[in-house]
Write a protein that holds these residues in place. Structure first.
Motif, short mmCIF file in Angstrom:
data_model
loop_
_atom_site.label_atom_id
_atom_site.label_comp_id
_atom_site.label_asym_id
_atom_site.label_seq_id
_atom_site.Cartn_x
_atom_site.Cartn_y
_atom_site.Cartn_z
N PRO A 1 13.07 -2.31 9.13
CA PRO A 1 11.89 -2.70 8.36
C PRO A 1 11.62 -1.80 7.16
O PRO A 1 11.38 -2.28 6.06
N ILE A 2 11.68 -0.49 7.37
CA ILE A 2 11.27 0.41 6.28
C ILE A 2 12.35 0.46 5.21
O ILE A 2 12.06 0.45 4.01
N ALA A 3 13.62 0.47 5.63
CA ALA A 3 14.70 0.50 4.63
C ALA A 3 14.63 -0.72 3.72
O ALA A 3 14.80 -0.62 2.51
N ASN B 1 9.12 7.69 2.25
CA ASN B 1 9.64 8.69 1.30
C ASN B 1 11.15 8.83 1.42
O ASN B 1 11.85 8.97 0.42
N PHE B 2 11.64 8.80 2.67
CA PHE B 2 13.10 8.96 2.86
C PHE B 2 13.87 7.85 2.15
O PHE B 2 14.90 8.09 1.55
N TYR B 3 13.36 6.64 2.24
CA TYR B 3 14.10 5.49 1.70
C TYR B 3 13.78 5.21 0.23
O TYR B 3 14.19 4.18 -0.29
N THR B 4 13.01 6.10 -0.42
CA THR B 4 12.70 5.87 -1.83
C THR B 4 12.89 7.15 -2.63
O THR B 4 12.78 8.26 -2.11
N GLN B 5 13.14 6.95 -3.91
CA GLN B 5 13.29 8.06 -4.85
C GLN B 5 12.09 8.01 -5.79
O GLN B 5 11.75 6.94 -6.29
N GLU C 1 0.84 -1.20 0.00
CA GLU C 1 0.00 0.00 0.00
C GLU C 1 0.88 1.25 0.00
O GLU C 1 0.66 2.20 -0.76
N LEU C 2 1.91 1.22 0.86
CA LEU C 2 2.76 2.41 1.04
C LEU C 2 3.59 2.74 -0.20
O LEU C 2 3.97 3.88 -0.41
N LEU C 3 3.87 1.73 -1.01
CA LEU C 3 4.73 1.96 -2.18
C LEU C 3 3.95 2.31 -3.44
O LEU C 3 4.54 2.52 -4.50
N LYS C 4 2.63 2.36 -3.31
CA LYS C 4 1.84 2.71 -4.49
C LYS C 4 2.21 4.10 -5.00
O LYS C 4 2.37 5.03 -4.21
N GLY C 5 2.30 4.21 -6.31
CA GLY C 5 2.54 5.51 -6.90
C GLY C 5 1.23 6.19 -7.26
O GLY C 5 0.16 5.81 -6.78
N ARG D 1 7.88 4.67 -6.78
CA ARG D 1 8.81 4.84 -5.66
C ARG D 1 9.88 3.77 -5.78
O ARG D 1 9.59 2.59 -5.64
N GLU D 2 11.12 4.20 -6.02
CA GLU D 2 12.20 3.24 -6.22
C GLU D 2 13.18 3.29 -5.04
O GLU D 2 13.41 4.36 -4.47
N PRO D 3 13.78 2.14 -4.70
CA PRO D 3 14.76 2.15 -3.61
C PRO D 3 16.00 2.95 -3.98
O PRO D 3 16.26 3.18 -5.17
N LEU D 4 16.77 3.34 -2.96
CA LEU D 4 17.94 4.18 -3.20
C LEU D 4 19.19 3.35 -3.48
O LEU D 4 20.08 3.78 -4.21
N GLY D 5 19.29 2.18 -2.86
CA GLY D 5 20.51 1.35 -2.98
C GLY D 5 20.95 0.91 -1.60
O GLY D 5 20.15 0.44 -0.80
N VAL D 6 22.23 1.12 -1.32
CA VAL D 6 22.75 0.77 0.01
C VAL D 6 22.51 1.97 0.94
O VAL D 6 22.88 3.10 0.61
N VAL D 7 21.90 1.72 2.08
CA VAL D 7 21.66 2.79 3.05
C VAL D 7 22.26 2.37 4.40
O VAL D 7 22.54 1.19 4.62
#
Ligand code: NAD
Length: 522
Positions: free
Chosen positions: A183-185, A492-496, A140-144, A159-165
């Motif tokens: 969990p969120i990362a 939002n922080f963990y996605t672009q 649900e949270l990743l829906k665009g 919403r795409e992941p950033l990579g290594v965080v």
């Protein structure tokens, strides 16, 4: 890489006392789903705050080991981001179930290494577990979003992941804060390098084991150890795209500045000085229980500890009742039945807190209740300070200006609600605040005018549940609060965001001349 021998963190049994550990084992680090022994010769001794007995030695991972963690997270990223969100959700459900199963074990590790009582440590785990549970809503949270701009054009966001965080954690919530990040990362498709506090990494090691058991592939969750050098490595490593930090202003402002200068996203939750304004019309008994619990619980070592009391009008006459209730709290080893608060984290921390109490005395305040010198009979060598109440405090005093981070309540008095609001707003921190009143209009005025980011109305520690976000303000958060932990802002922080505009013109609409004007889609 050297595999670690059978380790406390992987054992099924766990400590239930502060008894001296006869065979002290070094804390392993965790890469590629394996517990490993560091080849370093540089260790940080970790002592039980209740006894100062050695519990474990925490390695300062070598540069090669830190690089190996990055390489592992980099290898894992592409296959992990390709997994379906339902697959990641299923792993998160399993992770949640395993945390529940290991709840007591996690809490025991916290009591032993951090010092808080076992009941309070269970709360530490639960508040983190709730974030993991909320992360199960990832599909649900990743829906665009999609907008049909015109009959032949649409715009979509992904919403795409950033990579290594990376995550850099403080000592005071050894389970909750790693669980604000893991969990969120990961459910959003990133891979993670977590650096727990060097003062109590045990809970993070158990979480690493549970992540592996839950089915996270190798390299998605890695745990490394160290202090400043490990942090500098994270700040300067180009492969790390984002950093989540929780801790003091000293470290956090530095981390935010250097991490941001290196082009990384940084979210950083910092220190606090949380005030309670008490109005004469409040429920007195409920207020006294709330303020005593929130000032002294966890030995005052919560970023949302209610450490500063602003007494409006006649409520200053309630001080003896507050002191009486504070005196009745049991200060003891965290595994002892009935303990209300444990020791503070280190002898250095105890000395710092005691010197702030002494400074208050020197500056003309009154020590109404003095917890210095207290020792429970069974644990004479711990870092003890019993509840302390300082009255007659003014904003110029050092005990008011600094975050004490110990079981100390500083009290100021004012005549009106307006004065209370002005006083609280003049403080440079803005993490949490509470008001105690039965009046709706009073609470509403306070809510509107107060600058702190998390407001409790008759609620002493208003830490938002994970469907909201942790919204400290002012000096309590770096970057003006643009990026906050968990909830939708955490996702939002963990996605672009990626935004796609598509045009599907009909064949006969193809013109003969190129259009050189800025497309307006109108
Ligand atoms: P800390 O800043 O000393 O340590 C936090 C992390 O930063 C640790 O992992 C540590 O290794 C690292 N670190 C410490 N000093 C560093 C430096 N100079 N350079 C690079 N890295 C460094 O914080 P702490 O004592 O572990 O935690 C207590 C503080 O955290 C309090 O100020 C408290 O208010 C704050 N805190 C804030 C929140 C919040 O959400 N606002 C939550 C919990 C704790």
């Amino acid at each position: 890489l050297i595999a670690a021998p059978a380790l406390a963190s992987t054992a099924t049994s766990f400590p239930t006392t502060h008894d001296k550990i006869t065979e002290v084992q070094d804390t392993p680090y965790f890469i590629d789903n394996k517990f490993l022994s560091s080849s370093t010769t540089d260790f940080i001794d970790l002592h039980d705050p209740a006894t100062n007995n050695l519990v474990t030695r925490v390695p300062k991972n070598t540069t090669e080991e830190l690089q190996a963690a990055v390489a592992s997270a980099q290898r894992a990223f592409e296959p992990w981001r390709q997994t379906s969100v339902l697959h990641r959700q299923a792993i998160m459900f399993k992770f949640v179930a395993l945390i529940r199963e290991n709840w007591d074990r996690l809490a025991a590790s916290i009591t032993l290494e951090q010092g808080k009582t076992f009941a309070d440590a269970k709360g530490d785990v639960l508040r983190g577990l709730q974030v993991a549970e909320a992360a199960c809503a990832a599909p649900e949270l990743l829906k665009g979003e999609v907008l049909e701009v015109a009959k032949d054009m649409e715009t979509r966001t992904y919403r795409e992941p950033l990579g290594v965080v990376a995550a850099i954690c403080p000592f005071n919530f050894p389970a909750m804060i790693p669980l604000w990040c893991i969990p969120i990362a990961t459910v959003t498709g990133n891979t993670l390098i977590l650096k727990p506090s060097e003062r109590d990494p045990g809970a993070a090691m158990i979480l690493a084991e549970l992540a592996q058991k839950a089915g996270f592939p190798e390299g998605v969750v890695n745990v490394v150890h160290g202090a400043h050098e490990a942090v500098n490595f994270i700040l300067d490593e180009p492969a790390i795209k984002a950093i989540s930090f929780v801790g003091s202003n000293k470290a956090g402002e530095y981390i935010f500045t250097r991490g941001s200068a290196n082009g990384k996203r940084v979210q950083a939750n910092l220190g606090a000085k949380n005030h309670a304004a008490v109005l004469p019309d409040c429920n007195k008994n409920q207020f006294i229980n709330a303020v005593v619990g929130a000032a002294f619980g966890a030995a005052g070592q919560r970023c949302m500890a209610l450490s500063t009391l602003v007494m409006v009008g006649e409520t200053k006459n309630w001080l003896p009742d507050i002191a009486e209730r504070a005196k009745s709290l049991s200060v003891n080893g965290g595994f002892e039945a009935g303990a209300d608060l444990g020791p503070v984290i280190t002898p250095q921390s105890k000395a710092r807190i005691e010197s702030l109490i002494a400074s208050a005395e020197a500056e003309g305040a009154t020590i109404l209740l003095d917890g210095r010198g207290y020792k429970p009979e069974k644990y004479p060598n711990g870092n003890w300070i019993a509840p302390t109440i300082i009255t007659g405090v003014t904003p110029e005093m050092q005990c008011y200006k600094e975050e004490i981070f110990g079981p100390v309540l500083v009290c100021l008095s004012v005549d009106t609600l307006d004065e209370a609001i002005d006083l609280i707003n003049a403080n440079e921190y803005g993490n949490g605040v509470a008001i105690f009143t039965r009046s709706g209009p009073t609470a509403e005025t306070f809510r509107r005018r107060i600058e702190a980011g998390q407001v409790g109305i008759n609620v002493p520690i208003p830490v938002p549940l994970p469907m909201f976000s942790f919204t400290g303000n002012k000096k309590s958060i770096a970057g003006g609060g643009a990026s906050t932990f968990y909830g939708r802002p955490g996702v939002n922080f963990y996605t672009q965001l990626k935004t796609v505009t598509a045009l599907w013109t009909s064949a006969d609409a193809i013109g003969k001349k190129a259009d050189v004007h800025m497309p307006t889609h109108s």
